[in-house]
Design a protein around this motif. Structure first.
Motif, PDB file in Angstrom:
ATOM      1  N   CYS A  36       0.828  -1.214   0.000  1.00 57.07           N
ATOM      2  CA  CYS A  36       0.000   0.000   0.000  1.00 57.07           C
ATOM      3  C   CYS A  36       0.859   1.259   0.000  1.00 57.07           C
TER       4      CYS A  36
ATOM      5  N   GLU B  67      -9.517   5.266   0.666  1.00 57.71           N
ATOM      6  CA  GLU B  67      -9.805   6.645   1.034  1.00 57.71           C
ATOM      7  C   GLU B  67      -9.562   6.832   2.527  1.00 57.71           C
TER       8      GLU B  67
ATOM      9  N   ASN C 119      -6.600  -4.930  -6.827  1.00 55.77           N
ATOM     10  CA  ASN C 119      -5.990  -3.609  -6.938  1.00 55.77           C
ATOM     11  C   ASN C 119      -7.074  -2.605  -6.564  1.00 55.77           C
TER      12      ASN C 119
ATOM     13  N   ASN D 106      -3.373   3.851  -3.165  1.00 57.76           N
ATOM     14  CA  ASN D 106      -3.310   2.713  -4.098  1.00 57.76           C
ATOM     15  C   ASN D 106      -2.742   1.496  -3.376  1.00 57.76           C
TER      16      ASN D 106
ATOM     17  N   LYS E 185      -8.333   1.242  -4.422  1.00 52.45           N
ATOM     18  CA  LYS E 185      -7.998   2.627  -4.088  1.00 52.45           C
ATOM     19  C   LYS E 185      -8.657   2.959  -2.755  1.00 52.45           C
TER      20      LYS E 185
ATOM     21  N   ASP F  29      -0.805   7.294  -1.155  1.00 50.78           N
ATOM     22  CA  ASP F  29      -1.857   7.901  -1.980  1.00 50.78           C
ATOM     23  C   ASP F  29      -3.126   7.042  -2.023  1.00 50.78           C
TER      24      ASP F  29
END
Length: 210
Positions: free
Chosen positions: A97, A147, A143, A102, A145, A100
């Motif tokens: 990780c 928050e 994969n 990702n 993203k 940002d």
């Protein structure tokens, strides 16, 4: 974004070593974190050693951004094979990780990780990669993203199978039971640290086994 991470464990009754093994590493210059949780099949020293081997190798491969399919095959072939189950002696969950948000997650054999955002459980898509060596093993690669304030929970089947055969949990606590514990605690303490949340879950799981 700061990544807060922690691990809590409990030894199996009458054992002097954990059957699971956890490793993590932070790389500030890369704004990166790598963590691995491995479950050595069985219990005690043997399980601990094999889980340690798995975690150490996988963490190294992920740090070097090696091909994940080849890396996992190397690990599975390096470990002894259970004569009954026909599989090598460790399962694992790993995350790579960045600050940002990702993240890449790889799982093999462990319960699916739990991803919570705003008190809701998210269901991410994954790529399933069958093992070329072991017909009954497959990797799941995600994969995603992340928050701010997202929660990721990883565990071995020691958490989801606890109390199996009991009147209250005939099939064990299961993943849904673990999710219920997590959501209830986050509703009560939304800002709870990863360390405190992991300790709370291990304590509640321990109570379920009694």
């Amino acid at each position: 974004m700061f990544i807060d991470i922690a691990c809590s464990q409990k030894k199996k009754y009458n054992q002097n070593a954990f059957g699971d093994y956890y490793l993590s590493g932070r790389y500030p210059e890369l704004k990166r974190l790598v963590a691995v949780l491995s479950d050595g099949l069985g219990s005690g020293i043997k399980a601990n050693i094999l889980a340690c081997m798995t975690s150490t190798m996988l963490k190294k491969f992920m740090e070097e951004e090696a091909d994940i399919e080849k890396s996992c095959e190397i690990i599975m072939n390096a470990l002894p094979v259970c004569k009954v189950r026909g599989i090598s002696y460790s399962t694992f969950s790993a995350i790579d990780c960045y600050d940002d948000g990702n993240a890449k997650i790889v799982e093999e054999g462990n319960p699916d990780f739990i991803w919570i955002r705003n008190n809701e459980v998210l269901t991410p898509k994954c790529e399933i990669i069958p093992s070329k060596t072991f017909q009954n093993r497959k990797m799941k690669v995600y994969n995603i993203k992340l928050e701010l304030n997202d929660r990721l929970i990883f565990c071995s089947d020691g958490a989801t199978q606890v109390a199996m055969g009991s009147k209250e949990f005939p099939l064990g606590l299961e993943r849904d039971g673990l999710i219920k514990l997590i959501l209830n605690k986050l509703k009560e303490m939304p800002d709870i640290s990863s360390f405190d949340l992991s300790r709370y879950l291990v304590k509640q799981i321990g109570r379920a086994s009694c």
